[in-house]
Design a protein around this motif. Sequence first.
Motif, PDB file in Angstrom:
ATOM      1  N   GLU A   1      36.291  42.371  42.338  1.00 45.04           N
ATOM      2  CA  GLU A   1      36.212  43.180  43.592  1.00 45.04           C
ATOM      3  C   GLU A   1      35.054  44.391  43.212  1.00 45.04           C
ATOM      4  O   GLU A   1      34.423  44.522  44.582  1.00 45.04           O
TER       5      GLU A   1
ATOM      6  N   GLY B   1      38.875  36.888  49.080  1.00 44.04           N
ATOM      7  CA  GLY B   1      39.934  38.183  49.428  1.00 44.04           C
ATOM      8  C   GLY B   1      41.500  37.682  49.292  1.00 44.04           C
ATOM      9  O   GLY B   1      42.320  38.424  48.751  1.00 44.04           O
TER      10      GLY B   1
ATOM     11  N   LEU C   1      42.484  37.088  45.577  1.00 41.72           N
ATOM     12  CA  LEU C   1      42.608  38.283  45.101  1.00 41.72           C
ATOM     13  C   LEU C   1      44.147  38.861  45.097  1.00 41.72           C
ATOM     14  O   LEU C   1      44.845  39.144  44.435  1.00 41.72           O
TER      15      LEU C   1
END
Length: 373
Positions: free
Chosen positions: A290, A309, A312
Motif C-alpha cells: 500500500e 486493490g 489487498l
Amino acid sequence: MQWPSRYNGCPTVEGTCVQRYASNLHAALTSIWPKRSQQEILLDLGERKAWTWEQHGAAIQRFDDWIVLNLELPETAQSQTPVTDEEVLAFARTLRVNLGAQPKTSVPDVAAWIEAIAPVLGAGPKALANSLRTLRAARADHRWLRVIAQVARGEGASDAWCFHRRTPRSVAACVASWTEQSQFNAGDAVVLLSFLALWQRRRPTHEAKGNRGQQATRRLTPKPIAAMSGALIQPGQVLPLVELSQRLEHGAALALLTIEAALSEAHLAPHRPRARARTSTGEAWLTAVEKALPGVDSLLESNDRRAIGFRLERLRAWRDGRTATAPEDAVMPPYVRASTALEQRLPMTFKSNTPGLLMLLPQLRSREMLEST
C-alpha cells in the motif's frame, strides 16, 4: 542428483496423454530451494520424517499431474537467452546511479555500488559483497539481482509472474524454460511457490500429511508451505524495489513482480504450517504494498491497479474470516469478476484461457462455471 528418466515421459491420466513438466519442476525446486528441509515442506513429504528420493520424485509427479490437468497447461517450448553472471554484475555496478546513491561507501571493504544495491536485494552489504563471486539461484538476493538485469533488458514476464494476469499458455512457457542449466530468477521463484501453494490449498484435504488421511475443511487443513515465509521477498525490500522500477526503462515489470512477491508472502502468512499455530498475519507485506503503490501508479495499467486493490482487500478478508467487500467499479478485470462470482455464487461462466483466471480454474471447474470448449 539426476532426475530419473522414467518421469520424463507422457503418461496416461484418465485416458489422455498430456505434456509433462516434472523434470522442469525438479530443476527449479532443487535449484531454488535445495535444502532437504525445504523440499519436505514444499512437497509435503512430512517434516523431519525419513523419506527417500524415490518418494521425492513421486511427489513431484503428483504435483505435475495436478497442475497440468487442473490448470490446463498446454505443450509449449520456450527459448531464453541467459544473462551471464558477468553481464548481471556489470549491470549491477551501474545501478548506484539509478538509486541516487553517493559515490562513497560507509561500510569498510565494501564497494559503493554494492552498498547501494543491498537494500534493494534484501541483503546486508558485507554478506552481499562476500557472495558475488558466483550467482546462485538458492539465494533470494541473487535471484532479485538477476531479474532486475533481465527486466532492464526488456525481458520481463509479467503475464506469467502476476496472479491476476496469468494464462495457461504464458505460464506453460515460463515452466517450459526451466532446465538444469537455467539461471533462475525472482520471477521463477514466485511462479513456482505460487503453484505449490495452490496445490497444497486446492488438492483433496485427505492428501495433506497433517490430516492423517482424514477429510477436513480447507481453511483448517495445515499448509506446510506456510513455513516458507520470507522465501520470496522481505517487507523492507518492497519500497526500494518499487523506487528502482520508476527509474528503469521497462520498470513496470519489476514493479508488478515486486508487488506479486509481497502479495504471495501475505497470502502464505496467515495459513497454519503443519503441527504449528499461525504465527503471522501478513500485514507487514500488505502495508508495504500500500505504501509503495502511489509511486508506481503511472506505471501500472488500470486493470492492474484494480486487481491489486481487490487482492489487498481479499487477503485481509480471508485472514479475518469475512467476505471480501465487492468492488464498486463497473469495469472489473476478469480475475476480480470471477473471484466475486465465486464468493457470491453468481450464475456466471468464464473461458479457461481468459487472462487472470488461471489460478481460479480449480474452483471455477468444481462449481461448473467454466464454458465448454
